[in-house]
Each structure stands twice: as structure tokens, then as C-alpha cells.
Design a protein around this motif. Structure first.
Motif, PDB file in Angstrom:
ATOM      1  N   GLN A   1       0.833  -1.202   0.000  1.00  6.55           N
ATOM      2  CA  GLN A   1       0.000   0.000   0.000  1.00  6.55           C
ATOM      3  C   GLN A   1       0.870   1.255   0.000  1.00  6.55           C
ATOM      4  OE1 GLN A   1      -3.525   0.097   2.557  1.00  6.55           O
ATOM      5  NE2 GLN A   1      -3.293  -2.099   2.916  1.00  6.55           N
ATOM      6  N   ASP A   2       1.935   1.240   0.788  1.00  3.50           N
ATOM      7  CA  ASP A   2       2.859   2.375   0.796  1.00  3.50           C
ATOM      8  C   ASP A   2       3.473   2.588  -0.588  1.00  3.50           C
ATOM      9  OD1 ASP A   2       2.426   2.988   3.428  1.00  3.50           O
ATOM     10  OD2 ASP A   2       4.278   2.095   4.185  1.00  3.50           O
ATOM     11  N   TYR A   3       3.817   1.477  -1.251  1.00  3.20           N
ATOM     12  CA  TYR A   3       4.406   1.609  -2.582  1.00  3.20           C
ATOM     13  C   TYR A   3       3.412   2.254  -3.549  1.00  3.20           C
ATOM     14  CZ  TYR A   3       6.657   0.717  -7.004  1.00  3.20           C
ATOM     15  OH  TYR A   3       7.228   0.893  -8.243  1.00  3.20           O
ATOM     16  N   MET A   4       2.145   1.910  -3.438  1.00  2.00           N
ATOM     17  CA  MET A   4       1.162   2.494  -4.339  1.00  2.00           C
ATOM     18  C   MET A   4       0.921   3.976  -4.039  1.00  2.00           C
ATOM     19  SD  MET A   4      -1.526  -0.524  -5.301  1.00  2.00           S
ATOM     20  CE  MET A   4      -1.622  -1.287  -3.680  1.00  2.00           C
ATOM     21  N   PHE A   5       1.073   4.371  -2.769  1.00 10.01           N
ATOM     22  CA  PHE A   5       1.049   5.800  -2.461  1.00 10.01           C
ATOM     23  C   PHE A   5       2.205   6.500  -3.182  1.00 10.01           C
ATOM     24  CE2 PHE A   5      -1.690   5.326   1.440  1.00 10.01           C
ATOM     25  CZ  PHE A   5      -2.595   6.323   1.103  1.00 10.01           C
TER      26      PHE A   5
ATOM     27  N   GLN B   1      -2.404   0.872 -13.182  1.00 11.22           N
ATOM     28  CA  GLN B   1      -1.941   1.391 -14.457  1.00 11.22           C
ATOM     29  C   GLN B   1      -2.625   2.690 -14.867  1.00 11.22           C
ATOM     30  OE1 GLN B   1      -2.014  -1.828 -17.339  1.00 11.22           O
ATOM     31  NE2 GLN B   1      -1.033  -3.230 -15.892  1.00 11.22           N
ATOM     32  N   ALA B   2      -3.608   3.122 -14.099  1.00 12.36           N
ATOM     33  CA  ALA B   2      -4.265   4.398 -14.393  1.00 12.36           C
ATOM     34  C   ALA B   2      -3.279   5.562 -14.321  1.00 12.36           C
ATOM     35  CB  ALA B   2      -5.424   4.633 -13.420  1.00 12.36           C
TER      36      ALA B   2
ATOM     37  N   LEU C   1      10.543 -10.855 -14.604  1.00 11.22           N
ATOM     38  CA  LEU C   1       9.110 -10.594 -14.753  1.00 11.22           C
ATOM     39  C   LEU C   1       8.901  -9.227 -15.387  1.00 11.22           C
ATOM     40  CD1 LEU C   1       7.727 -11.697 -11.259  1.00 11.22           C
ATOM     41  CD2 LEU C   1       7.498 -12.949 -13.410  1.00 11.22           C
ATOM     42  N   ILE C   2       7.825  -9.074 -16.116  1.00  8.23           N
ATOM     43  CA  ILE C   2       7.431  -7.770 -16.632  1.00  8.23           C
ATOM     44  C   ILE C   2       6.833  -6.972 -15.482  1.00  8.23           C
ATOM     45  CG2 ILE C   2       5.831  -6.622 -18.224  1.00  8.23           C
ATOM     46  CD1 ILE C   2       6.278  -9.172 -20.029  1.00  8.23           C
ATOM     47  N   HIS C   3       7.167  -5.700 -15.405  1.00  5.24           N
ATOM     48  CA  HIS C   3       6.741  -4.869 -14.289  1.00  5.24           C
ATOM     49  C   HIS C   3       5.215  -4.788 -14.214  1.00  5.24           C
ATOM     50  CE1 HIS C   3       6.312  -1.211 -11.803  1.00  5.24           C
ATOM     51  NE2 HIS C   3       7.489  -1.569 -11.310  1.00  5.24           N
ATOM     52  N   GLY C   4       4.699  -4.674 -12.981  1.00 10.10           N
ATOM     53  CA  GLY C   4       3.260  -4.645 -12.761  1.00 10.10           C
ATOM     54  C   GLY C   4       2.531  -3.555 -13.528  1.00 10.10           C
ATOM     55  N   LEU C   5       3.165  -2.411 -13.737  1.00 11.83           N
ATOM     56  CA  LEU C   5       2.534  -1.319 -14.476  1.00 11.83           C
ATOM     57  C   LEU C   5       2.370  -1.635 -15.954  1.00 11.83           C
ATOM     58  CD1 LEU C   5       4.227   1.871 -12.974  1.00 11.83           C
ATOM     59  CD2 LEU C   5       1.845   1.147 -12.690  1.00 11.83           C
ATOM     60  N   LEU C   6       3.030  -2.684 -16.432  1.00 10.50           N
ATOM     61  CA  LEU C   6       3.021  -3.009 -17.852  1.00 10.50           C
ATOM     62  C   LEU C   6       2.306  -4.325 -18.145  1.00 10.50           C
ATOM     63  CD1 LEU C   6       6.793  -2.173 -18.544  1.00 10.50           C
ATOM     64  CD2 LEU C   6       4.835  -0.596 -18.564  1.00 10.50           C
ATOM     65  N   GLN C   7       1.744  -4.955 -17.128  1.00 13.60           N
ATOM     66  CA  GLN C   7       1.178  -6.293 -17.284  1.00 13.60           C
ATOM     67  C   GLN C   7      -0.269  -6.282 -17.789  1.00 13.60           C
ATOM     68  OE1 GLN C   7       1.545  -8.417 -13.570  1.00 13.60           O
ATOM     69  NE2 GLN C   7       3.778  -8.254 -13.527  1.00 13.60           N
ATOM     70  N   THR C   8      -0.604  -7.281 -18.596  1.00 13.25           N
ATOM     71  CA  THR C   8      -2.003  -7.541 -18.915  1.00 13.25           C
ATOM     72  C   THR C   8      -2.626  -8.306 -17.746  1.00 13.25           C
ATOM     73  OG1 THR C   8      -1.567  -9.686 -19.931  1.00 13.25           O
ATOM     74  CG2 THR C   8      -1.469  -7.748 -21.373  1.00 13.25           C
ATOM     75  N   ILE C   9      -3.950  -8.364 -17.718  1.00  6.47           N
ATOM     76  CA  ILE C   9      -4.624  -9.074 -16.636  1.00  6.47           C
ATOM     77  C   ILE C   9      -4.311 -10.568 -16.689  1.00  6.47           C
ATOM     78  CG2 ILE C   9      -6.777  -9.374 -17.951  1.00  6.47           C
ATOM     79  CD1 ILE C   9      -6.541  -8.651 -14.162  1.00  6.47           C
ATOM     80  N   GLY C  10      -4.203 -11.135 -17.895  1.00  3.80           N
ATOM     81  CA  GLY C  10      -3.901 -12.556 -18.012  1.00  3.80           C
ATOM     82  C   GLY C  10      -2.509 -12.878 -17.521  1.00  3.80           C
ATOM     83  N   TYR C  11      -1.551 -12.060 -17.898  1.00  2.23           N
ATOM     84  CA  TYR C  11      -0.172 -12.258 -17.432  1.00  2.23           C
ATOM     85  C   TYR C  11      -0.110 -12.098 -15.916  1.00  2.23           C
ATOM     86  CZ  TYR C  11       4.893 -11.566 -17.020  1.00  2.23           C
ATOM     87  OH  TYR C  11       6.230 -11.666 -16.666  1.00  2.23           O
ATOM     88  N   ALA C  12      -0.780 -11.066 -15.385  1.00  2.00           N
ATOM     89  CA  ALA C  12      -0.765 -10.825 -13.942  1.00  2.00           C
ATOM     90  C   ALA C  12      -1.295 -12.038 -13.179  1.00  2.00           C
ATOM     91  CB  ALA C  12      -1.586  -9.579 -13.611  1.00  2.00           C
TER      92      ALA C  12
ATOM     93  N   GLY D   1      -2.870  15.425 -17.500  1.00  2.00           N
ATOM     94  CA  GLY D   1      -1.939  16.490 -17.146  1.00  2.00           C
ATOM     95  C   GLY D   1      -0.542  16.050 -16.807  1.00  2.00           C
ATOM     96  N   ASN D   2      -0.399  14.993 -16.022  1.00  2.00           N
ATOM     97  CA  ASN D   2       0.927  14.562 -15.585  1.00  2.00           C
ATOM     98  C   ASN D   2       1.035  13.040 -15.524  1.00  2.00           C
ATOM     99  OD1 ASN D   2      -0.828  14.296 -13.408  1.00  2.00           O
ATOM    100  ND2 ASN D   2       0.768  14.686 -11.889  1.00  2.00           N
ATOM    101  N   PRO D   3       0.915  12.360 -16.662  1.00  2.00           N
ATOM    102  CA  PRO D   3       1.038  10.897 -16.633  1.00  2.00           C
ATOM    103  C   PRO D   3       2.405  10.476 -16.119  1.00  2.00           C
ATOM    104  CG  PRO D   3       1.221  11.737 -18.874  1.00  2.00           C
ATOM    105  CD  PRO D   3       0.785  12.887 -18.026  1.00  2.00           C
ATOM    106  N   LEU D   4       2.415   9.383 -15.408  1.00  2.00           N
ATOM    107  CA  LEU D   4       3.665   8.865 -14.866  1.00  2.00           C
ATOM    108  C   LEU D   4       4.622   8.503 -15.996  1.00  2.00           C
ATOM    109  CD1 LEU D   4       5.149   7.833 -12.254  1.00  2.00           C
ATOM    110  CD2 LEU D   4       4.235   5.580 -12.831  1.00  2.00           C
ATOM    111  N   LYS D   5       5.878   8.919 -15.877  1.00  2.00           N
ATOM    112  CA  LYS D   5       6.899   8.549 -16.854  1.00  2.00           C
ATOM    113  C   LYS D   5       7.545   7.231 -16.403  1.00  2.00           C
ATOM    114  CE  LYS D   5       7.999  13.376 -17.912  1.00  2.00           C
ATOM    115  NZ  LYS D   5       7.197  13.419 -19.134  1.00  2.00           N
ATOM    116  N   VAL D   6       7.561   6.260 -17.294  1.00  2.00           N
ATOM    117  CA  VAL D   6       8.121   4.946 -16.976  1.00  2.00           C
ATOM    118  C   VAL D   6       9.250   4.630 -17.949  1.00  2.00           C
ATOM    119  CG1 VAL D   6       7.665   2.467 -16.818  1.00  2.00           C
ATOM    120  CG2 VAL D   6       5.941   4.104 -16.043  1.00  2.00           C
TER     121      VAL D   6
END
Length: 288
Positions: free
Chosen positions: A102-106, A159-160, A121-132, A166-171
Motif C-alpha cells: 500500500q505504501d508503494y502504491m502511495f 496502471q491508471a 518478470l514484466i513490471h506490474g505497471l506493464l502487465q495484462t490481466i492474463g499475465y498478472a 496532465g501529468n502521466p507517470l513517466k516509466v
């Protein structure tokens, strides 16, 4: 009005830590700073230890006592004070995700950018639901099927931040080729869909994906995966490290070591355009 006791959320801890740091740089004791603010010592101590609220309107006067009047810093701390107690959407999943997660998601929701090295592993921000679902069921060995499904939903919802207005996360992700060649024999459609997802994401201006080839030269990423989470304003960069039992954060001088390691890891990886072609070729080989 007495200061209300507060739950020490991650945002409140970061705010308290920042205020304590500015007080220290000003050479003031808690007693001296509290006296200048007309507060009792206990209030300031509780604020610094994330056990009490500080109102946004109190931030500028307190920082002025510390000799800090930079508008960017004042605004950043006021905003954090305003949101310190705000609940994250993920807290509805509190029965299946740990406090550290939870802290990480904050951190992720407040971040400006994340640099990640993914060796297996592919990072969680880049995963499809099936892969996850597939990787969580294989790696979270103590989880029930319902918990696996909930954790996969959380990864999708995270992934939202990639498309926030305005300020999408840069990955910036470096993914080892071995992770791209993972197979799901019982669900052969999982990897083609995941590889297509990476190609789609790589077309976004805020996402850079590089592939670490199987024949790459030795590089610091050989030591394992890591995330470097950076922020706008005065907030320090944080490194996240994970293992089978969860994750933990590192700050301070250790961050520079991981930033240097990421730069060297990037240098050993394929360029972005070559990486896209590599992903396409691997996808073509996985399609049935």
C-alpha cells in the motif's frame, strides 16, 4: 482547537520527515521551533512523527520559522498536508495487500517517474490481466485463487497513473529478454497478448521500454530487480526492492548507487527502437 491524533500514513510520514529535516537545517530544537509558532512541544513532535495532523495553512508560517520561503517547497508541502490523510482506492483491498505494498502504491500515485529493471518478470505497471494472474498464481504461493484474482485487479487498476490527465507517470523500463520469452503452456494466448501490450505502451510518449538481450555484457542489473521512484518538488527519490516476502524502501545516499546502476544497465540494453523490433520478433515466434 487541539491537534487531532492521526494515523501515520506514508504521506504523513514523508511530510513529518521533511519538516523535521528543515528544522534540523535551521539549527532549531523542537522546543525553540514550537515556541516561535506558539505551539506546545508535543504538537510539533507528533507532527514530525506522523502522529498528528498539520493544517495546510500552518505550513508556510512553520517553514518561515525555518527560513524556507521557496514557493515551490511551500506549495508542495501544503499539498501534501492537504492530502496526507486521503485514502487510496487500493485500501478497499486491504485484506489482501500488505502495508508495504500500500505504501508503494502511495509512492507510485505521487511519483513523477519510475525507472525499473526487470530481469525475470514484466513490471506490474506493464502487465495484462492474463499475465498478472499467471505470474501471481505461480509466485504468491500462499495465496488463494480469490486473492490471486484480487491482486491481479490491483495491478490493472495501478496502471491508471500511465494515463492520468496532465501529468502521466513517466516509466523507463529495462526488461530482460528472458522475461519476454516466458511461456504459459496452459494458456498460450497470454504471452502474445502481453507482448502486444508492451508494443502498444512503447508508443506512448511517457513510456520507454528497452530489452536486455540474452547475450548482453555483464551489468549491475545482474544483482536483481529494482525500482527507482522519483518525484516533483522537494521529495527525495526512493528505491524499492522486492523479494518473496514483500518489499522494502531505501532512501538517502543509497539511491545514488542504484541510479548509477540503472544508467550502466541501460547502456548494456538494446536501444528503444531495436527493442521494439525485438519484441515484435519474439511475439511472432509465440503466436500459434
Amino acid at each position: 482547537m487541539p491537534n487531532v491524533r492521526a494515523k501515520p500514513t506514508l504521506r504523513r510520514r514523508r511530510l513529518g520527515g521533511a519538516l523535521k529535516g528543515f528544522r534540523g537545517k535551521a539549527g532549531l530544537t523542537i522546543e525553540a521551533a514550537a515556541m516561535k509558532m506558539g505551539w506546545d512541544n508535543g504538537k510539533l513532535s507528533r507532527i514530525e512523527n506522523a502522529k498528528a495532523h498539520v493544517w495546510p495553512r500552518e505550513i508556510a508560517p512553520l517553514l518561515k520559522v525555518y527560513g524556507v520561503e521557496d514557493p515551490a517547497i511551500v506549495t508542495a508541502l501544503e499539498e501534501l498536508a492537504r492530502n496526507a490523510g486521503r485514502q487510496g482506492w487500493w485500501q478497499t483491498y486491504g485484506d489482501v495487500i500488505s502495508g508495504v505494498y500500500q505504501d508503494y502504491m502511495f509512492l507510485e500515485s505521487d511519483a513523477a517517474g519510475i525507472r525499473v529493471y526487470c530481469p525475470s518478470l514484466i513490471h506490474g505497471l506493464l502487465q495484462t490481466i492474463g499475465y498478472a494472474r499467471g505470474v501471481i498464481s505461480a509466485t504468491a504461493i500462499t495465496r488463494s485463487p480469490d486473492e490471486v484474482a484480487a491482486l491481479a485487479e490491483v495491478r490493472q487498476a495501478r496502471q491508471a497513473v500511465l494515463t492520468r490527465p496532465g501529468n502521466p507517470l513517466k516509466v523507463w523500463a529495462v526488461i530482460h529478454e528472458a522475461a519476454l520469452r516466458q511461456q504459459f503452456p496452459a494458456q498460450p494466448s497470454v504471452m502474445p497478448a502481453q507482448l502486444q501490450r508492451l508494443l502498444d505502451l512503447s508508443e506512448m510518449t511517457n513510456v520507454d521500454i528497452q530489452v536486455m538481450p540474452l547475450d548482453a555484457s555483464p551489468h549491475p542489473g545482474l544483482n536483481g530487480p529494482f525500482d527507482i521512484v522519483s518525484f516533483s518538488g522537494p521529495w527525495p527519490t526512493v528505491v524499492n526492492l522486492e523479494n518473496l516476502r514483500g518489499g522494502f524502501f531505501m532512501e538517502g545516499d543509497d539511491v545514488a548507487v542504484f541510479e548509477a546502476a540503472f544508467d550502466r544497465t541501460v547502456a548494456a540494453a538494446l536501444p528503444v527502437d531495436v527493442s521494439r523490433e525485438t519484441i515484435k520478433k519474439i511475439m511472432e515466434g509465440t503466436q500459434q
